[in-house]
Write an enzyme that holds these catalytic residues in place. Structure first.
Site, PDB file in Angstrom:
ATOM      1  N   TYR A 141     -36.192  -6.506 -34.464  1.00 51.00           N
ATOM      2  CA  TYR A 141     -37.052  -7.553 -35.027  1.00 51.00           C
ATOM      3  C   TYR A 141     -36.674  -7.811 -36.485  1.00 51.00           C
ATOM      4  O   TYR A 141     -36.500  -8.960 -36.906  1.00 51.00           O
ATOM      5  CB  TYR A 141     -38.508  -7.099 -34.919  1.00 51.00           C
ATOM      6  CG  TYR A 141     -39.537  -8.071 -35.435  1.00 51.00           C
ATOM      7  CD1 TYR A 141     -39.965  -9.138 -34.650  1.00 51.00           C
ATOM      8  CD2 TYR A 141     -40.120  -7.917 -36.691  1.00 51.00           C
ATOM      9  CE1 TYR A 141     -40.926 -10.020 -35.115  1.00 51.00           C
ATOM     10  CE2 TYR A 141     -41.086  -8.789 -37.160  1.00 51.00           C
ATOM     11  CZ  TYR A 141     -41.493  -9.836 -36.363  1.00 51.00           C
ATOM     12  OH  TYR A 141     -42.457 -10.712 -36.821  1.00 51.00           O
TER      13      TYR A 141
ATOM     14  N   SER B 299     -40.658 -12.771 -41.521  1.00 49.95           N
ATOM     15  CA  SER B 299     -41.627 -11.677 -41.613  1.00 49.95           C
ATOM     16  C   SER B 299     -41.258 -10.821 -42.810  1.00 49.95           C
ATOM     17  O   SER B 299     -40.074 -10.760 -43.177  1.00 49.95           O
ATOM     18  CB  SER B 299     -41.558 -10.827 -40.341  1.00 49.95           C
ATOM     19  OG  SER B 299     -42.177  -9.569 -40.553  1.00 49.95           O
TER      20      SER B 299
HETATM   21  P1  NDP Z   1     -48.566 -14.897 -31.003  1.00 51.95           P
HETATM   22  O1  NDP Z   1     -47.959 -13.998 -29.981  1.00 51.95           O
HETATM   23  O2  NDP Z   1     -50.008 -14.728 -31.337  1.00 51.95           O
HETATM   24  O3  NDP Z   1     -48.299 -16.412 -30.623  1.00 51.95           O
HETATM   25  C1  NDP Z   1     -47.012 -16.787 -30.269  1.00 51.95           C
HETATM   26  C2  NDP Z   1     -46.998 -18.220 -29.801  1.00 51.95           C
HETATM   27  O4  NDP Z   1     -45.638 -18.536 -29.459  1.00 51.95           O
HETATM   28  C3  NDP Z   1     -47.805 -18.451 -28.540  1.00 51.95           C
HETATM   29  O5  NDP Z   1     -48.232 -19.797 -28.526  1.00 51.95           O
HETATM   30  C4  NDP Z   1     -46.784 -18.177 -27.446  1.00 51.95           C
HETATM   31  O6  NDP Z   1     -47.159 -18.796 -26.218  1.00 51.95           O
HETATM   32  C5  NDP Z   1     -45.538 -18.784 -28.053  1.00 51.95           C
HETATM   33  N1  NDP Z   1     -44.290 -18.189 -27.588  1.00 51.95           N
HETATM   34  C6  NDP Z   1     -43.952 -16.883 -27.580  1.00 51.95           C
HETATM   35  N2  NDP Z   1     -42.726 -16.731 -27.056  1.00 51.95           N
HETATM   36  C7  NDP Z   1     -42.279 -17.969 -26.728  1.00 51.95           C
HETATM   37  C8  NDP Z   1     -41.099 -18.457 -26.129  1.00 51.95           C
HETATM   38  N3  NDP Z   1     -40.121 -17.649 -25.740  1.00 51.95           N
HETATM   39  N4  NDP Z   1     -40.985 -19.786 -25.940  1.00 51.95           N
HETATM   40  C9  NDP Z   1     -41.977 -20.629 -26.300  1.00 51.95           C
HETATM   41  N5  NDP Z   1     -43.111 -20.218 -26.860  1.00 51.95           N
HETATM   42  C10 NDP Z   1     -43.270 -18.905 -27.064  1.00 51.95           C
HETATM   43  O7  NDP Z   1     -47.633 -14.667 -32.294  1.00 51.95           O
HETATM   44  P2  NDP Z   1     -47.878 -14.898 -33.865  1.00 51.95           P
HETATM   45  O8  NDP Z   1     -48.622 -16.126 -34.109  1.00 51.95           O
HETATM   46  O9  NDP Z   1     -48.336 -13.628 -34.442  1.00 51.95           O
HETATM   47  O10 NDP Z   1     -46.360 -15.060 -34.316  1.00 51.95           O
HETATM   48  C11 NDP Z   1     -45.769 -16.291 -34.676  1.00 51.95           C
HETATM   49  C12 NDP Z   1     -44.560 -15.993 -35.545  1.00 51.95           C
HETATM   50  O11 NDP Z   1     -45.002 -15.285 -36.700  1.00 51.95           O
HETATM   51  C13 NDP Z   1     -43.513 -15.101 -34.877  1.00 51.95           C
HETATM   52  O12 NDP Z   1     -42.236 -15.554 -35.206  1.00 51.95           O
HETATM   53  C14 NDP Z   1     -43.781 -13.737 -35.496  1.00 51.95           C
HETATM   54  O13 NDP Z   1     -42.625 -12.943 -35.512  1.00 51.95           O
HETATM   55  C15 NDP Z   1     -44.202 -14.135 -36.893  1.00 51.95           C
HETATM   56  N6  NDP Z   1     -44.970 -13.122 -37.612  1.00 51.95           N
HETATM   57  C16 NDP Z   1     -46.203 -12.702 -37.189  1.00 51.95           C
HETATM   58  C17 NDP Z   1     -46.894 -11.730 -37.891  1.00 51.95           C
HETATM   59  C18 NDP Z   1     -48.236 -11.236 -37.462  1.00 51.95           C
HETATM   60  O14 NDP Z   1     -48.723 -10.232 -38.025  1.00 51.95           O
HETATM   61  N7  NDP Z   1     -48.894 -11.847 -36.506  1.00 51.95           N
HETATM   62  C19 NDP Z   1     -46.336 -11.140 -39.112  1.00 51.95           C
HETATM   63  C20 NDP Z   1     -45.043 -11.653 -39.470  1.00 51.95           C
HETATM   64  C21 NDP Z   1     -44.403 -12.605 -38.749  1.00 51.95           C
HETATM   65  P3  NDP Z   1     -46.602 -18.230 -24.782  1.00 51.95           P
HETATM   66  O15 NDP Z   1     -46.702 -16.725 -24.862  1.00 51.95           O
HETATM   67  O16 NDP Z   1     -47.489 -18.842 -23.756  1.00 51.95           O
HETATM   68  O17 NDP Z   1     -45.203 -18.709 -24.672  1.00 51.95           O
END
Ligand code: NDP
Length: 256
Positions: A158, A145
């Protein structure tokens, strides 16, 4: 040509049911990869797997909480047996955030964010190393990020977890180059996903973001997945150890 194709390759993407991970799964599959993904919610996972099947993609999946060491081991056993002990691509995407002023964090908050963002990625690299090596051509991509590069007020733990990911990217790039495994990192700024939906629904907050972002908008998930995919292609074969921001110019914007 084959420099721009992932035909015949295999990939594991953590957290592929929503957001950036979902876009990465689809784009890798569109480029010809066979993909395995996981998430915690079985119903949502099965819904995605069915939709992907209807679209003609080869995408497998199982439930796994990436923050659990034993579930990570099980996941990699399943991935290994699905892909005959070989994996070309690991995308460490699953991540979470707890937003509080630094002084208010509990040790539970600390463990939750570190386990989900850093420990899971570190351990999955260890667990998949033999599979990546066996494939003869491995590529790891971490989703970091811009919060790892500059203070954006998105919470300290984070930011620490993501900064550690950036360094892990560099260490693995050097240590595993001899095994033909590359390691790179993508650092997004605000991207339209469920993780940040409450923030990007807040007009005032969005205006503050946009006032610092030269490309005056928030990213779409496919604007992040395209870089992830590129880094996995044979065309990126000399790129390793890098963290690249996908941020509409945010991190280079001093003042004008
Ligand atoms: P979302 O919360 O929209 O999606 C996260 C996905 O990961 C879901 O499919 C969720 O499914 C899964 N997930 C979350 N926790 C776990 C876990 N413990 N084990 C297995 N699966 C998990 O997040 P984003 O797409 O926004 O984020 C993805 C990555 O991008 C992250 O690392 C985030 O830090 C990074 N990021 C995002 C930004 C943004 O603005 N969106 C900016 C910068 C970085 P479920 O909850 O069912 O497990």
């Amino acid at each position: 040509g084959s420099r721009w194709s992932l035909k015949g390759t295999t990939a594991l993407v953590t957290g592929g049911t929503r957001g950036i991970g979902h876009a990465v799964v689809e784009e890798l599959a569109e480029f010809g990869a066979t993909v395995y993904t996981c998430s915690r919610n079985e119903e949502e996972l099965n819904k995605c797997l069915n939709e992907w099947k209807d679209k003609g993609f080869s995408i497998y999946g199982s439930v796994c909480n990436a923050s659990s060491p034993s579930q990570r081991k099980e996941l990699i056993q399943q991935v290994s047996s699905t892909f005959n002990g070989k994996l070309n691509i690991l995308v460490n995407n699953a991540g979470t955030n707890v937003r509080k002023p630094t002084i208010e964090f509990t040790s539970e908050d600390y463990s939750k964010v570190m386990n989900t963002n850093l420990d899971s990625a570190f351990h999955l690299c260890q667990l998949t190393y033999p599979l990546l090596k066996e494939s003869g051509n491995g590529s790891i991509v971490f989703i970091s990020s811009v919060a790892s590069l500059t203070c954006v007020g998105s919470a300290t733990i984070y930011a620490l977890s993501k900064a550690a990911i950036n360094q892990l990217t560099k260490n693995l790039a050097c240590e595993w180059a001899k095994d033909n495994i590359r390691s790179n990192c993508v650092a997004p700024w605000y991207t339209k996903t469920s993780l940040v939906k409450d923030f990007i629904a807040n007009k005032e907050f969005v205006n503050e973001i946009l006032s610092r972002t030269p490309i005056q908008r928030i990213a779409e998930t496919n604007e992040v997945s395209s870089l992830v995919t590129f880094l996995c292609l044979p065309a990126a074969s000399y790129i390793t150890g890098q963290t690249v921001s996908v941020d509409g110019g945010f991190t280079v914007n001093g003042f004008q």
